[in-house]
Design a protein around this motif. Structure first.
Motif, PDB file in Angstrom:
ATOM      1  N   SER A   1       4.914   5.198   2.941  1.00  0.00           N
ATOM      2  CA  SER A   1       4.287   6.599   2.775  1.00  0.00           C
ATOM      3  C   SER A   1       5.175   7.595   2.854  1.00  0.00           C
ATOM      4  O   SER A   1       6.158   7.712   3.802  1.00  0.00           O
ATOM      5  N   ASN A   2       5.168   8.662   1.916  1.00  0.00           N
ATOM      6  CA  ASN A   2       5.945  10.001   2.108  1.00  0.00           C
ATOM      7  C   ASN A   2       4.690  11.025   2.155  1.00  0.00           C
ATOM      8  O   ASN A   2       4.443  11.657   1.079  1.00  0.00           O
ATOM      9  N   PRO A   3       4.242  11.239   3.428  1.00  0.00           N
ATOM     10  CA  PRO A   3       3.170  12.157   3.649  1.00  0.00           C
ATOM     11  C   PRO A   3       3.652  13.578   3.711  1.00  0.00           C
ATOM     12  O   PRO A   3       4.671  13.823   3.976  1.00  0.00           O
ATOM     13  N   PRO A   4       2.427  14.547   3.584  1.00  0.00           N
ATOM     14  CA  PRO A   4       2.843  15.932   4.048  1.00  0.00           C
ATOM     15  C   PRO A   4       3.695  15.932   5.418  1.00  0.00           C
ATOM     16  O   PRO A   4       2.947  15.319   6.306  1.00  0.00           O
ATOM     17  N   TYR A   5       4.486  16.742   5.720  1.00  0.00           N
ATOM     18  CA  TYR A   5       5.042  16.811   6.817  1.00  0.00           C
ATOM     19  C   TYR A   5       5.825  18.006   7.171  1.00  0.00           C
ATOM     20  O   TYR A   5       6.371  18.126   8.322  1.00  0.00           O
TER      21      TYR A   5
ATOM     22  N   LEU B   1       0.868  -1.259   0.044  1.00  0.00           N
ATOM     23  CA  LEU B   1      -0.037   0.081  -0.073  1.00  0.00           C
ATOM     24  C   LEU B   1       0.815   1.427  -0.026  1.00  0.00           C
ATOM     25  O   LEU B   1       1.614   1.632   0.772  1.00  0.00           O
ATOM     26  N   ASP B   2       0.832   2.156  -1.017  1.00  0.00           N
ATOM     27  CA  ASP B   2       1.357   3.563  -1.001  1.00  0.00           C
ATOM     28  C   ASP B   2       0.293   4.511  -0.610  1.00  0.00           C
ATOM     29  O   ASP B   2      -0.710   4.733  -1.230  1.00  0.00           O
ATOM     30  N   LEU B   3       0.445   5.103   0.699  1.00  0.00           N
ATOM     31  CA  LEU B   3      -0.293   6.070   1.278  1.00  0.00           C
ATOM     32  C   LEU B   3       0.101   7.543   0.914  1.00  0.00           C
ATOM     33  O   LEU B   3       1.142   7.791   1.263  1.00  0.00           O
ATOM     34  N   GLY B   4      -0.642   8.357   0.398  1.00  0.00           N
ATOM     35  CA  GLY B   4      -0.350   9.576  -0.460  1.00  0.00           C
ATOM     36  C   GLY B   4       0.522   9.548  -1.725  1.00  0.00           C
ATOM     37  O   GLY B   4       1.701  10.090  -1.630  1.00  0.00           O
ATOM     38  N   THR B   5       0.196   8.739  -2.500  1.00  0.00           N
ATOM     39  CA  THR B   5       0.911   8.314  -3.809  1.00  0.00           C
ATOM     40  C   THR B   5       1.640   9.473  -4.449  1.00  0.00           C
ATOM     41  O   THR B   5       2.546   9.221  -5.381  1.00  0.00           O
ATOM     42  N   GLY B   6       0.754  10.505  -4.953  1.00  0.00           N
ATOM     43  CA  GLY B   6       1.188  11.557  -5.553  1.00  0.00           C
ATOM     44  C   GLY B   6       1.196  11.190  -6.999  1.00  0.00           C
ATOM     45  O   GLY B   6       0.369  10.704  -7.526  1.00  0.00           O
ATOM     46  N   THR B   7       2.375  11.326  -7.675  1.00  0.00           N
ATOM     47  CA  THR B   7       2.534  10.802  -8.987  1.00  0.00           C
ATOM     48  C   THR B   7       2.520   9.175  -9.235  1.00  0.00           C
ATOM     49  O   THR B   7       2.627   8.643 -10.217  1.00  0.00           O
ATOM     50  N   GLY B   8       2.586   8.599  -8.017  1.00  0.00           N
ATOM     51  CA  GLY B   8       2.601   7.170  -7.815  1.00  0.00           C
ATOM     52  C   GLY B   8       4.286   6.527  -8.216  1.00  0.00           C
ATOM     53  O   GLY B   8       4.388   5.343  -8.329  1.00  0.00           O
ATOM     54  N   ALA B   9       5.028   7.513  -8.016  1.00  0.00           N
ATOM     55  CA  ALA B   9       6.411   6.959  -8.007  1.00  0.00           C
ATOM     56  C   ALA B   9       6.812   5.981  -6.988  1.00  0.00           C
ATOM     57  O   ALA B   9       7.518   4.926  -7.526  1.00  0.00           O
TER      58      ALA B   9
ATOM     59  N   LEU C   1       5.952  -1.037   8.025  1.00  0.00           N
ATOM     60  CA  LEU C   1       5.743   0.281   7.457  1.00  0.00           C
ATOM     61  C   LEU C   1       6.952   0.796   7.340  1.00  0.00           C
ATOM     62  O   LEU C   1       8.037   0.960   7.962  1.00  0.00           O
ATOM     63  N   LEU C   2       7.167   1.780   6.246  1.00  0.00           N
ATOM     64  CA  LEU C   2       8.259   2.539   5.673  1.00  0.00           C
ATOM     65  C   LEU C   2       7.620   3.822   5.565  1.00  0.00           C
ATOM     66  O   LEU C   2       6.710   4.185   4.637  1.00  0.00           O
ATOM     67  N   VAL C   3       8.222   4.875   6.325  1.00  0.00           N
ATOM     68  CA  VAL C   3       7.561   6.185   6.233  1.00  0.00           C
ATOM     69  C   VAL C   3       8.902   7.228   6.268  1.00  0.00           C
ATOM     70  O   VAL C   3       9.803   7.099   6.997  1.00  0.00           O
ATOM     71  N   VAL C   4       8.804   8.292   5.615  1.00  0.00           N
ATOM     72  CA  VAL C   4       9.595   9.401   5.381  1.00  0.00           C
ATOM     73  C   VAL C   4       9.308  10.602   5.870  1.00  0.00           C
ATOM     74  O   VAL C   4       8.207  10.960   5.553  1.00  0.00           O
ATOM     75  N   HIS C   5      10.006  11.214   6.539  1.00  0.00           N
ATOM     76  CA  HIS C   5       9.865  12.808   7.099  1.00  0.00           C
ATOM     77  C   HIS C   5      10.768  13.584   7.330  1.00  0.00           C
ATOM     78  O   HIS C   5      11.818  12.947   7.802  1.00  0.00           O
ATOM     79  N   SER C   6      10.721  14.809   7.805  1.00  0.00           N
ATOM     80  CA  SER C   6      11.666  15.669   8.139  1.00  0.00           C
ATOM     81  C   SER C   6      12.043  15.530   9.767  1.00  0.00           C
ATOM     82  O   SER C   6      10.930  15.223  10.457  1.00  0.00           O
ATOM     83  N   ALA C   7      13.251  15.666   9.967  1.00  0.00           N
ATOM     84  CA  ALA C   7      13.472  15.946  11.513  1.00  0.00           C
ATOM     85  C   ALA C   7      12.906  16.970  12.199  1.00  0.00           C
ATOM     86  O   ALA C   7      12.497  17.168  13.332  1.00  0.00           O
ATOM     87  N   LEU C   8      12.290  18.088  11.574  1.00  0.00           N
ATOM     88  CA  LEU C   8      11.606  19.069  11.857  1.00  0.00           C
ATOM     89  C   LEU C   8      10.141  18.703  12.633  1.00  0.00           C
ATOM     90  O   LEU C   8       9.496  19.348  13.517  1.00  0.00           O
ATOM     91  N   SER C   9       9.776  17.408  11.963  1.00  0.00           N
ATOM     92  CA  SER C   9       8.209  17.016  12.516  1.00  0.00           C
ATOM     93  C   SER C   9       8.650  16.226  13.891  1.00  0.00           C
ATOM     94  O   SER C   9       7.443  15.452  14.249  1.00  0.00           O
ATOM     95  N   GLY C  10       9.656  15.974  14.426  1.00  0.00           N
ATOM     96  CA  GLY C  10       9.806  15.270  15.743  1.00  0.00           C
ATOM     97  C   GLY C  10       9.974  13.588  15.274  1.00  0.00           C
ATOM     98  O   GLY C  10       9.074  12.837  15.341  1.00  0.00           O
ATOM     99  N   VAL C  11      11.212  13.250  15.005  1.00  0.00           N
ATOM    100  CA  VAL C  11      11.797  11.884  14.871  1.00  0.00           C
ATOM    101  C   VAL C  11      11.266  10.882  16.042  1.00  0.00           C
ATOM    102  O   VAL C  11      10.808   9.997  15.984  1.00  0.00           O
ATOM    103  N   GLU C  12      11.674  11.314  17.221  1.00  0.00           N
ATOM    104  CA  GLU C  12      11.281  10.723  18.314  1.00  0.00           C
ATOM    105  C   GLU C  12       9.766  10.571  18.689  1.00  0.00           C
ATOM    106  O   GLU C  12       9.400   9.332  19.333  1.00  0.00           O
ATOM    107  N   HIS C  13       9.102  11.646  18.254  1.00  0.00           N
ATOM    108  CA  HIS C  13       7.535  11.419  18.549  1.00  0.00           C
ATOM    109  C   HIS C  13       7.218  10.359  17.742  1.00  0.00           C
ATOM    110  O   HIS C  13       6.372   9.533  18.079  1.00  0.00           O
ATOM    111  N   THR C  14       7.469  10.081  16.406  1.00  0.00           N
ATOM    112  CA  THR C  14       7.242   9.180  15.693  1.00  0.00           C
ATOM    113  C   THR C  14       7.603   7.486  16.255  1.00  0.00           C
ATOM    114  O   THR C  14       6.655   7.043  16.023  1.00  0.00           O
TER     115      THR C  14
END
Length: 225
Positions: A111-115, A46-54, A158-171
């Protein structure tokens, strides 16, 4: 843990219409992590937030049965067109995260969600839905963490990418609270893009940025044990 400053680019989608997130460093960092999973033929992804489908297309090339979801009709269209152009078979659905796959479970969720933290209090509209994620950048991240247990089969990943600005430890903590074993598997340092540069003053006021204007991206891998 792999630490990289440059992320190799796999095959890019052929069509990126206006208003749909164009794949960039975070996409390719996550694609590399996806390739390391050694996906079994016929695995359900499952690709959550697929965008262009990359990422969905990358999983399909690896032999997976892929479902891709996005809330944007433009993104759904882009992913379908790119699947046709790439001659890959993926199922693309419109929906708000898990609403489009209610009752289903998967071997792997990517997932590569908005972050990106945003000073605005209103829900993002238009193209900004691809990156703006509330004042703490976690508007969708927390929902993904909370839904992971029901989305994943036993031993699912689950594989998810996001910025450290969004709180890695929180995730990591939120995934642990949901019963998953989570670790950071990749990091990359990238220069601020136009969105972060446009809100640099606000980020500094909140103590979220330093003068080097370099953003750390992380990939988090979580397993349902």
């Amino acid at each position: 843990m792999t630490v990289e400053t440059h992320c190799p680019t796999p095959q890019s989608p052929a069509w990126v219409p206006p208003g749909v997130y164009e794949p960039q460093q975070d996409t390719w960092l996550l694609a590399r992590a996806l390739r390391r999973e050694q996906i079994a033929p016929g695995a359900d992804v499952l690709d959550l937030g697929t965008g262009t489908g990359a990422l969905a297309l990358e999983a399909a090339r690896l032999g997976a049965r892929v479902t891709a979801v996005d809330i944007s009709w433009r993104a759904v269209l882009a992913a379908r067109v790119n699947a046709l152009l790439s001659r890959q078979n993926i199922s693309v659905r419109r929906g708000d995260l898990t609403s489009a796959v209610r009752g289903r479970s998967f071997d792997l969720v990517v997932s590569n969600p908005p972050y990106v933290p945003s000073p605005g209090r209103a829900a993002p509209r238009g193209a900004a839905r691809a990156w703006d994620a509330g004042r703490d950048g976690r508007m969708l991240l927390d929902r993904i963490c909370d839904a992971a247990t029901t989305l994943l089969r036993p031993e699912g990943v689950l594989l998810v990418v996001h910025s450290a600005l969004s709180g890695v430890e929180h995730t990591l903590a939120r995934l642990a609270d949901a019963g998953l074993s989570a670790t950071v598997t990749d990091r990359a340092m990238v220069p601020y893009g136009r969105v972060l540069l446009s809100r640099l003053g606000w980020l500094r006021q909140r103590g979220l940025t330093a003068d080097d204007m370099v953003e750390e991206l992380v990939v988090i891998r979580a397993v349902r044990t």
